[in-house]
Design a protein around this motif. Sequence first.
Motif, short mmCIF file in Angstrom:
data_model
loop_
_atom_site.label_atom_id
_atom_site.label_comp_id
_atom_site.label_asym_id
_atom_site.label_seq_id
_atom_site.Cartn_x
_atom_site.Cartn_y
_atom_site.Cartn_z
N GLY A 1 -5.63 -3.53 11.88
CA GLY A 1 -6.91 -3.82 11.26
C GLY A 1 -7.97 -4.25 12.25
O GLY A 1 -9.15 -4.00 12.05
N THR B 1 0.84 -1.19 0.00
CA THR B 1 0.00 0.00 0.00
C THR B 1 0.87 1.23 0.00
O THR B 1 1.94 1.25 0.60
CB THR B 1 -0.87 0.00 1.26
OG1 THR B 1 -1.43 -1.28 1.41
CG2 THR B 1 -1.96 1.01 1.17
N ASN B 2 0.39 2.25 -0.68
CA ASN B 2 1.15 3.49 -0.69
C ASN B 2 0.79 4.39 0.46
O ASN B 2 1.56 5.27 0.82
CB ASN B 2 0.91 4.24 -2.00
CG ASN B 2 1.84 3.76 -3.07
OD1 ASN B 2 2.99 3.45 -2.78
ND2 ASN B 2 1.37 3.69 -4.30
N ASN B 3 -0.39 4.21 0.98
CA ASN B 3 -0.85 5.09 2.04
C ASN B 3 -0.53 4.46 3.39
O ASN B 3 -1.09 3.44 3.77
CB ASN B 3 -2.36 5.29 1.89
CG ASN B 3 -2.91 6.32 2.83
OD1 ASN B 3 -2.26 6.65 3.82
ND2 ASN B 3 -4.07 6.82 2.54
N GLY B 4 0.38 5.10 4.09
CA GLY B 4 0.79 4.54 5.37
C GLY B 4 -0.33 4.50 6.38
O GLY B 4 -0.43 3.56 7.17
N VAL B 5 -1.20 5.50 6.33
CA VAL B 5 -2.29 5.54 7.30
C VAL B 5 -3.27 4.40 7.03
O VAL B 5 -3.69 3.69 7.94
CB VAL B 5 -2.99 6.90 7.25
CG1 VAL B 5 -4.13 6.92 8.24
CG2 VAL B 5 -2.02 7.99 7.56
N THR B 6 -3.60 4.21 5.76
CA THR B 6 -4.53 3.13 5.45
C THR B 6 -3.93 1.78 5.79
O THR B 6 -4.62 0.89 6.30
CB THR B 6 -4.92 3.18 3.97
OG1 THR B 6 -5.44 4.45 3.70
CG2 THR B 6 -5.95 2.14 3.65
N SER B 7 -2.64 1.65 5.53
CA SER B 7 -2.04 0.36 5.87
C SER B 7 -2.06 0.15 7.38
O SER B 7 -2.25 -0.96 7.86
CB SER B 7 -0.62 0.28 5.35
OG SER B 7 0.25 1.02 6.15
N THR B 8 -1.91 1.24 8.12
CA THR B 8 -2.01 1.09 9.58
C THR B 8 -3.43 0.75 9.98
O THR B 8 -3.67 -0.13 10.81
CB THR B 8 -1.57 2.39 10.26
OG1 THR B 8 -0.40 2.85 9.65
CG2 THR B 8 -1.32 2.16 11.72
N VAL B 9 -4.36 1.49 9.37
CA VAL B 9 -5.75 1.31 9.78
C VAL B 9 -6.25 -0.08 9.44
O VAL B 9 -6.91 -0.72 10.24
CB VAL B 9 -6.63 2.39 9.12
CG1 VAL B 9 -8.08 2.04 9.25
CG2 VAL B 9 -6.37 3.72 9.74
N PHE B 10 -5.92 -0.54 8.25
CA PHE B 10 -6.54 -1.78 7.81
C PHE B 10 -5.65 -3.00 7.94
O PHE B 10 -6.14 -4.11 7.89
CB PHE B 10 -7.01 -1.66 6.36
CG PHE B 10 -8.29 -0.91 6.24
CD1 PHE B 10 -9.48 -1.51 6.54
CD2 PHE B 10 -8.30 0.40 5.86
CE1 PHE B 10 -10.65 -0.83 6.46
CE2 PHE B 10 -9.47 1.09 5.77
CZ PHE B 10 -10.65 0.49 6.07
N ASP B 11 -4.36 -2.79 8.04
CA ASP B 11 -3.52 -3.99 8.12
C ASP B 11 -2.86 -4.12 9.49
O ASP B 11 -3.15 -5.05 10.23
CB ASP B 11 -2.48 -3.94 7.02
CG ASP B 11 -1.83 -5.28 6.84
OD1 ASP B 11 -1.18 -5.73 7.78
OD2 ASP B 11 -1.98 -5.89 5.77
N TYR B 12 -2.02 -3.16 9.83
CA TYR B 12 -1.30 -3.32 11.09
C TYR B 12 -2.26 -3.27 12.27
O TYR B 12 -2.13 -4.01 13.23
CB TYR B 12 -0.23 -2.24 11.23
CG TYR B 12 0.90 -2.41 10.26
CD1 TYR B 12 1.81 -3.44 10.43
CD2 TYR B 12 1.04 -1.58 9.18
CE1 TYR B 12 2.84 -3.62 9.55
CE2 TYR B 12 2.07 -1.74 8.28
CZ TYR B 12 2.97 -2.77 8.48
OH TYR B 12 3.97 -2.95 7.59
#
Lengths: 111, 158, 84, 127, 174, 119, 521, 89, 341, 89
Positions: free
Chosen positions: H64, H51-62
Amino acid sequence: MFSLESGSGFWNPILWVLIFFIAFLLFYGIRGFGKSTYKKDTDQTKAFLSGNQEPSAEVMHVKASNLYWGFTTSMKTVYTELRKMHTGNASDYVLWFVIILACLFLIMGVM
Amino acid sequence: MSGMSKIVKTSVNILFPLTMIFGLYVIAHGHLTPGGGFQGGAIVASGCAMIVVAYGSKWVFKQINEKRLSTFESIGGVGFITVALLGLVFSTVFFGNFLAGSNLLFGTTPATGSTGADFNTGGVLPLMNFAVGVKVIAGLFVIVLVMAYASSVKEWDT
Amino acid sequence: MGMEFLIANIIVLILTVVASLVAVLLRDLLAAAVAMAAMSLLLSLEFFILQAPDVAIAEAGVGACLSTAIVIIAIKGTKRTEDE
Amino acid sequence: MIFDIIIYLFIGIGIFFNLLAGIGLLRFPDVYTRLHAGTKCTTFGSLFLIGSVILIGLKLWWEKDTNGSVLAIHSTIALIAILLTNPVGAHAIARAAHRSGIQPAGAVIDELQAKPVEKNEEKTGGD
Amino acid sequence: MKRYVITTIVCFIIYLLLTTGSGNDVLGLWSYIEMLFGLLLSLIVGYAARTLFIKDNFRMLNPVRWFLFLCYLIGPFFVALAKANLDVAYRVITGKINPGIVKISPGIHTDLGITLLANSITLTPGTLSVDIDEKTNDLYIHWINVDKKALEKKPVDCKYICGNFPQWIRRIAE
Amino acid sequence: MIEYIPFIAVVTMIFIGLYAVLFRRNLIKIVIGISIIESGVNLFLITLGYREGGVAPIFTSLPPGTTYPAGMVLPVPQALTLTSIVIGVAVLALMLSLVMHIYRKYGTLDVRKIRRLKE
Amino acid sequence: MNIIDVLIEQSPALIIAIPLLGAFLMPLVSRINSTLRNIFGLLVLCLTGFFVGILASDVLANGPRLYIFGAKDLAVPMVRILFEVDSMSIFMALITMVLAFIALIYSWSFMKDHDGLDKYYTLVLLLITSTFGMELTGDIFNFFVFLEISCIASCALIAFWISEGEALEAAFKYIVVSAIGALFVLFAIGMLYAQYNALNIATLANVLKYTFLDKIILVLLLVVLGMKAGLVPMHMWLPDSYGRAPPSVTLIIIGATLASFYGVLRVIFTLYGNVLSTTMRFSIPLNVLVGWILITLAIISIIVGVAMALVQSDFMRLIGFSAVTEVGYMFLAIGAGIAALGTPYATTALQGGILHLLNDALDIGLLFLVAGAVYYTTKKRSLDDTSGLARNMKYTTVFFVIGFLAVAGMPPLNGFASKFLIYESVYQLNPILSIVAILCSILMLAVFVKVFYAVFMGPELPAFKNVTEAPRSMLLAMGLVAALAIFIGLFPNLVIDALVKPAADALLNHAQYIGTVVGGI
Amino acid sequence: MEKRTIVAVVVFAIVAVFFFFSIFLIHPFGKPGQVNMDDHIIANTQNETGTNNGVTSTVFDYRGFDTLGEATILFTAVAGVLMIFRRVK
Amino acid sequence: MDVLGLSELLVRIILGTLGLATFGIIFGLFYKGIDRKLSAHMQGRIGPPFRQPFRDVAKLFTKENIIPDHAIPWIFNLIPLIGLIATISILLYLPLGGFPPLFASGGDLIVILYLLIIPSLALVIGGFSSGSPYAIIGAQREMATMIAYEFPLAVLIITVAWNLLQKGITNVFLFSTIAAAPVWNQVAGPLGFIGFAILLVVLLLVTPAELSKIPFDSPEAETELAGGLLVEYSGRNLAMYYLTDGVKTVVMASIIVALFFPYNLSAFIGLGSYTGIIIDVLFYLLKVFLVILFSVTLIRVAIARLKIDQIVYTYWIPLTLASLVGLILVMWDQTMVQWFS
Amino acid sequence: MIDLLTTYLLVVIALMLCSILALIRVIRGPTAPDRVVGVDTINTMVIVGMIAFGVAYREVIYIDVAIVYALLSFISTLFIARYLEGGDF
């Protein structure tokens, strides 16, 4: 066996229950010697009111609120304070929360 | 019943698809640009709230009832949790990102460092975004709709 | 940290705090709701300035639009003035 | 160079009109006149400020920077949104203000006053 | 169905505008998967908004009208906007106002037309559309500097308020 | 001092909200107060995550010359704040619907009069 | 790697996922059929219960278990959310499971005549999920999230009887208090994050230094979680909401309240576990300070709760106040355990407190169920209006007797077992504590004797001539709780050995908790 | 001034003072002390989550799971609102 | 758990229960007779014979067992039995007649404190279940009295245990421990002695209330409430209450003896096995008699009945304060001695 | 080429200073519509400020936020107007 140990004492519920059970059998038997019948539908089954006319059930019913009248009246000062504390006001609920917060801040902050 | 003036209604008519497509854009590009399921969902739900305010909640209730919206919300939630459970199935952990790096749908990995937008990345994140988006749209819209309806009806209970 | 950045930051923060104060102090609930919308708006700008566009969008959608909307609906469902 | 001057000019105009909007809001006596200031001036000011951004974006695009295109197009969309929503919002507020009983200050004429308050609206709404 | 298709296409165009620069498969600006998803989302939006976006007629499909609209925006509208702002500046600085609410009958019958006109009026010199008569499409205008001459005739003639905008609007939207 | 301005604003907002909850009598005002506290906490989280001169942690169209990770603000507080915002709106909606219903039942919004449950 | 191992490995996630999925599916299912909806709810709970069971068996045998969401193994900084299930967590989860199961059985008949049941079941499942989440999570922000879910779900459920203004009022008060509390928790989490750049409880506990900020955080967390657990004088929401929620819901809300109590334990014993016994200010160790703060509040809770319960005239509200007292007992034991950390009687006190947690849930729950049964048959809340129900509601009366004797701590019921441990350990810290505890336990007896008289005895009023026994599912639910209460009362040492002792050891052995995460890189 | 107000003001002031003290102990604005967790996320968001968006990756993956909770919160609130505004028979 | 141990335990339980029940009932009624006789003599009357209580019980068994209309039959009949059995079961945990308790590790002081509540509770519930207003008022008074006297009792028990704990003794709540280390031997200085003396007086004053005797008998208040909370009871159910009363007297006296006077004569004068046991039993009976004489008979004869609020006041304020003073004195005992030495 | 960062940050500051004037109107506004006008003005200024900020940091994606605002701020205005009109929602 099945004994709860607190380090200062013991409590064995099973033992007590066994004792209770045996004593129950014993005294139930003893009780059985007593007369078990009585004349129904006579005046003696009415509530004993020193011979007065028995009022209806609603009147005879002692309300729960009046039950510990003796206790609450002798503790009146305590109860007045306690009732005053429970205002039912949502802001006061939060205020109590903040009061405790402040107290603990002071205690922990000083310590 | 009444709604606002004709000018507002017409403007809202034009703005509604704009808001909606923009919200969906935000949802779809959650993994690339700022935004995601919640933000986009909130935008679309705001667009729906715009309809509510312009046309009145009674009119909107004639178009769609809260049961259907509630169903949509459930579907969104189930979708989200299903994607998470698929992670459990395919990658042995709940919330496992089983699509990332798999070169399937959304499976490409952007090169490390600053890269341009590539829609086909993110693994399960876009799927989750969509699920959450559906959920948030339906949820926020139904909140506004029901509250608006309740505030305008004098005898909604008993 | 650039001076301009800091000044912009401080101005926005002051505006936010003032707006929140207004929201609390005004007697008219509708005005309070309006001030809350303003606060939310400025807060969103502050998030934006602090390089959090994701949060800014969320705050824009939720705080400035939907929160205000439901507060106003609630005022509509109850009454407008805060009578003592 | 000329480009920079244009940008600065745009920015100057934009900020001037925004400032004007603020002053107008404070100086005018009633809602309707304040709406004049608040709507027109901010719209015009935003037009120029966003215009400057669009120009920068176009210039970047001209210099083969794809970011420029995004900048320009998205700014345009934002501008369109502002142009669409601002007057409608102003209209809605003005109408609401009038319906909530606020008279225009020092009005020489108020023809809306005579109009019976919206009985027809009940029928036309909901199409 | 026609509405659906039209709404979808409009949404798709907006989507394409929004996603400019996402790749270089199509025209160096868009990638295929982006367009695919755009189409998908546009179909959804088109379904949801089909009854709202286009009400009764399809005359805005005519590209000539759009060209006229663009001309209108750049030409008379922009000039009027500029004038309006100078006017407001003048009034802000001097504080001279002479307001009133007047009624005009522009004689435009479509919703889109009256909306365009009302918005134009709001953004043009000294005027602000306050209310609309839903049946007759008469506009009630808050006029910051009421011209005594205009009040002689009731309803007030449009040209005092909005110049030749109604003609433009009629050409664009009717 | 000037480096702590955002934190000061945070605490000020929290206490403005708390003031509303403690001293205001109107239910909707209390709800607004809670909403303000929530905004303050959100601002606090975002403020924690800011890194001097950083840009948002989004790699798409990154401005030239950005170093990472040191040139980006922290993403985790932003994620937390997103959660917090949604929680805020959920709580707000629920509280306001309760307020609307309470008004129907009690006919008032004065918190001092809404206390049938006391003692 | 057989199937059961896989299931055990995945069970922490599934314990959350299954009821959550059930909750999301509930609106869809309840559109089909109302019986199907009830069966579906029970089915979901059974499945969850199965996973809780296998997880419990594993955790009790093999020690703490980690579950990392989204990755197979830990990254070096703990970026991911993880569940850390130790004996204490699983103990709480078992309690929640039992309460939830009983509540659902009870609702089958109790809620039959109401509408809005699809929402009801959804919210109940959500509340259960959130309680599980709070108990199993190893991440402090995740704890906050679940805390919020439980707040919102509880609030909505408290307001279930919307036609009563008081229910709405109680719900509003609850949500105001808990929303503010939750925001303060979030603030504290922010401060923790700012200092240590971590959100994982074990990681935080490993690096916590007890600075001034940590003090503030400790106070914030303690006060908020104490409030959510119902400590006086922040207890006022508790009788309001307990008294006005449907009793089946109250049962689950008790679970959520206990989860807050568990949060207090987690914060003190694990998060501040390292600094608790090593920090010394003005020659007072931190554990003594914290312990005595808790003890003070607990003693006030015990006294105020029982004193207020004595004068209540609303059945459920009265039980609510006695719940405050019970919470006081738990805090008393825990406070004594903290203040005397390291001595043998501290362990006993902790065990007593933890056992009392279980007993409180069962006894107060049983009383609420009885109150619900009385409300179901008579539609009366006030103790002044009811009378003589023991004639027609024999089983309910028996269950009530069991419940009130247990709450008052009469032998041989379960309440006595835990109170016995508490009395016989806290007196070593200070004899006054035990004396107050004993006294209030007897006052509690007086309270419930009053209820017993007012509801079940006394003359037979004509209004209640034709009262019938509660429906079978309600009796079944009450009977289950009563059976559990009697079982724990008769075999307390079995329960202590099997569940309570591991839980107390897990709390005291915070190094193991931390080491499972930090050492397991 | 009634007693409640005085108490409230005093308590309010105490808590405010402590909060004000405590915030000055947090790292200064813009200079976070420890950043290892966040740096790990920023450095790995592209290769781990694609993912390019660090915030989205945090929100949905790290994080999640938090997001699942968040979605649940919204669901809960909606269910609550619908329940509160249901029609009672 | 081997079979032999289990069977032995069962035999002990059965025989112990039977034996101690007999013992409790016989001596309870016997002491009751003595009490009545003594108080009559003190008031210048002749009084009933010693065996009058036995006759009373026998007579009650032949009377009709009336269940009033307003009563709830199953509770009404069950409760007297439970009260009696609970009282009997206490005997198994008490050291009687110089012997250690039958089940020393089965229950300790706290258990006994709670078991003592059950007979009172049985009285209360019995009164409530009979449905008569008099009985209800009586029961309510009994409940208030019970709350009132539990506080001094709890203070006393905890104090004794705590004092033992400070001496490094374990299992301090057990009677065997207390018998091995009598309280008077554990005091370090005069303060502790005074403290325990105060506590003894408090306990002696608690006893009449526990037994519902004058001056704390307002729950029964036969003279004004026409029988008090037992007004509706008759026949065998009343006999159960009668027996409970007798056994409870023995129990309370035994508790006082066990707590404060756990001394045995046999060890003191060095007598052998059987004679020693007999001497101990006799000495124990004497101690019990003295306790009953002081705490029941004398007080009952000397003092008039108190009103209910007076009772609550007496127990909550003076006696509680006294017991707390005793507790504090005991707590200071050690410290003070260290200071002065 | 002009220094985008400084220029546009100054633009943001100037806009914020303008919005102080609008906020004063929000505070003083005798009637609710006055306040709404003030908020509306702040809205537009904030939108422009966001765009300016986006350009200042050369982060094109920031413009999206401004679009969101442009679309959504209108809705709260509509709600308030609808309330003031006195109609039902």
